[in-house]
Design a protein around this motif. Sequence first.
Motif, PDB file in Angstrom:
ATOM      1  N   CYS A  32      31.431  51.906  32.033  1.00  0.00           N
ATOM      2  CA  CYS A  32      32.021  51.144  33.186  1.00  0.00           C
ATOM      3  C   CYS A  32      33.035  51.284  34.031  1.00  0.00           C
ATOM      4  CB  CYS A  32      31.551  49.230  32.093  1.00  0.00           C
ATOM      5  SG  CYS A  32      32.252  48.545  33.814  1.00  0.00           S
ATOM      6  N   ASN A  33      33.192  51.520  35.015  1.00  0.00           N
ATOM      7  CA  ASN A  33      34.025  51.665  35.374  1.00  0.00           C
ATOM      8  C   ASN A  33      34.000  50.596  37.166  1.00  0.00           C
ATOM      9  OD1 ASN A  33      32.034  52.473  37.978  1.00  0.00           O
ATOM     10  ND2 ASN A  33      32.685  54.798  37.812  1.00  0.00           N
ATOM     11  N   TYR A  34      34.098  49.794  35.906  1.00  0.00           N
ATOM     12  CA  TYR A  34      34.505  48.127  37.280  1.00  0.00           C
ATOM     13  C   TYR A  34      34.630  46.926  35.799  1.00  0.00           C
ATOM     14  CZ  TYR A  34      33.538  44.638  39.875  1.00  0.00           C
ATOM     15  OH  TYR A  34      34.103  43.105  41.108  1.00  0.00           O
ATOM     16  N   CYS A  35      35.639  46.375  36.033  1.00  0.00           N
ATOM     17  CA  CYS A  35      35.920  44.740  35.713  1.00  0.00           C
ATOM     18  C   CYS A  35      35.569  43.749  36.327  1.00  0.00           C
ATOM     19  CB  CYS A  35      37.156  45.459  34.575  1.00  0.00           C
ATOM     20  SG  CYS A  35      37.560  43.786  34.108  1.00  0.00           S
ATOM     21  N   HIS A  36      34.971  43.426  36.625  1.00  0.00           N
ATOM     22  CA  HIS A  36      35.293  42.332  37.789  1.00  0.00           C
ATOM     23  C   HIS A  36      36.320  40.832  37.735  1.00  0.00           C
ATOM     24  CE1 HIS A  36      33.428  38.854  40.648  1.00  0.00           C
ATOM     25  NE2 HIS A  36      33.565  38.303  39.491  1.00  0.00           N
ATOM     26  N   VAL A  37      36.771  41.126  36.371  1.00  0.00           N
ATOM     27  CA  VAL A  37      37.898  40.326  36.322  1.00  0.00           C
ATOM     28  C   VAL A  37      39.056  40.721  36.331  1.00  0.00           C
ATOM     29  CG1 VAL A  37      39.787  39.471  34.035  1.00  0.00           C
ATOM     30  CG2 VAL A  37      37.278  38.955  34.110  1.00  0.00           C
ATOM     31  N   CYS A  38      39.255  41.353  36.142  1.00  0.00           N
ATOM     32  CA  CYS A  38      40.560  43.015  36.939  1.00  0.00           C
ATOM     33  C   CYS A  38      40.788  42.809  38.581  1.00  0.00           C
ATOM     34  CB  CYS A  38      40.404  44.163  36.516  1.00  0.00           C
ATOM     35  SG  CYS A  38      40.704  44.730  34.288  1.00  0.00           S
ATOM     36  N   ASN A  43      43.143  41.435  41.566  1.00  0.00           N
ATOM     37  CA  ASN A  43      43.432  41.236  42.561  1.00  0.00           C
ATOM     38  C   ASN A  43      44.486  40.454  43.275  1.00  0.00           C
ATOM     39  OD1 ASN A  43      42.977  43.828  42.670  1.00  0.00           O
ATOM     40  ND2 ASN A  43      41.231  43.456  43.721  1.00  0.00           N
ATOM     41  N   LYS A  44      43.873  39.026  42.757  1.00  0.00           N
ATOM     42  CA  LYS A  44      44.485  37.772  43.116  1.00  0.00           C
ATOM     43  C   LYS A  44      45.784  37.328  43.099  1.00  0.00           C
ATOM     44  CE  LYS A  44      43.135  32.455  43.629  1.00  0.00           C
ATOM     45  NZ  LYS A  44      42.585  32.031  43.310  1.00  0.00           N
ATOM     46  N   LEU A  45      45.839  37.779  41.537  1.00  0.00           N
ATOM     47  CA  LEU A  45      47.513  37.461  40.858  1.00  0.00           C
ATOM     48  C   LEU A  45      48.793  38.741  41.759  1.00  0.00           C
ATOM     49  CD1 LEU A  45      47.112  36.976  36.555  1.00  0.00           C
ATOM     50  CD2 LEU A  45      48.007  35.984  38.320  1.00  0.00           C
ATOM     51  N   ALA A  55      52.742  40.892  33.391  1.00  0.00           N
ATOM     52  CA  ALA A  55      52.215  40.870  31.893  1.00  0.00           C
ATOM     53  C   ALA A  55      50.795  40.282  32.149  1.00  0.00           C
ATOM     54  CB  ALA A  55      52.754  39.438  32.017  1.00  0.00           C
ATOM     55  N   TRP A  56      50.484  39.725  32.263  1.00  0.00           N
ATOM     56  CA  TRP A  56      48.851  39.493  32.988  1.00  0.00           C
ATOM     57  C   TRP A  56      48.650  40.636  32.167  1.00  0.00           C
ATOM     58  CZ3 TRP A  56      44.434  41.851  35.972  1.00  0.00           C
ATOM     59  CH2 TRP A  56      43.678  40.809  35.567  1.00  0.00           C
ATOM     60  N   LEU A  57      48.033  41.370  33.433  1.00  0.00           N
ATOM     61  CA  LEU A  57      47.702  43.134  32.789  1.00  0.00           C
ATOM     62  C   LEU A  57      47.716  43.381  31.813  1.00  0.00           C
ATOM     63  CD1 LEU A  57      46.267  45.186  34.863  1.00  0.00           C
ATOM     64  CD2 LEU A  57      48.461  46.386  34.681  1.00  0.00           C
ATOM     65  N   VAL A  58      48.747  43.572  31.086  1.00  0.00           N
ATOM     66  CA  VAL A  58      49.358  43.754  29.458  1.00  0.00           C
ATOM     67  C   VAL A  58      48.165  43.064  28.704  1.00  0.00           C
ATOM     68  CG1 VAL A  58      50.720  43.889  27.773  1.00  0.00           C
ATOM     69  CG2 VAL A  58      51.200  44.804  30.127  1.00  0.00           C
ATOM     70  N   LYS A  59      48.026  42.127  28.486  1.00  0.00           N
ATOM     71  CA  LYS A  59      47.488  41.518  28.082  1.00  0.00           C
ATOM     72  C   LYS A  59      45.417  41.718  28.185  1.00  0.00           C
ATOM     73  CE  LYS A  59      49.894  36.939  27.561  1.00  0.00           C
ATOM     74  NZ  LYS A  59      50.284  35.792  27.766  1.00  0.00           N
TER      75      LYS A  59
END
Length: 184
Positions: A32-38, A43-45, A55-59
């Motif tokens: 998969c080369n797409y993550c809906h959550v990311c 993007n919103k964060l 910090a969110w990205l690390v988790k």
Amino acid sequence: MADHGALVPHWNRVCCSLDVLTGICLDAHVMCNYCHVCQTTGNKLLQEKPLEYAAWLVKQLDICDKNFAGSSGIMEVEAARVLWGRSVSQHNLRYTVILSDGDTKTFQELSKIKLYGDQVTIKKEEYINHVSKRLGTALRNLVTDCRKKGITLGGRGYGQLTLNTIKKLTIYYNRAIRGGGGGE
């Protein structure tokens, strides 16, 4: 090996290894080369709270769906490399035939890297439905090109190469291939 990228959006590939006699799935790998959550939350964060984003990205990296970056064609090659690379260690099997949809990148790569050594040769076989589909596409393109030039194929009326005739021809072609009719 079968690639079912056509069944899911272009950012996903589900590749599997099948037993040719039973049809049982021996192994599968999802790319998969797409993550809906990311894409949505991330993007919103990033826009609203850039300091919290890091910090969110690390988790998120531990649970992110994206496990590949590149084109869908290269994704198929990489998925095959993963499946064929673990075939001996996980299943004590060596895959020797690749079922292809006409694209040779995966076959060429597997042949080049020689996962099983120089003694094992990989064979490429065409997916029958894809071969007859290519025939239909070529005939439809021919009809379109000829129409642009004012040429009708097969005359007018009975015997004319119509979409219905092309559909029948692809069905007959598919049946002829399945029936064997000589060959090796």
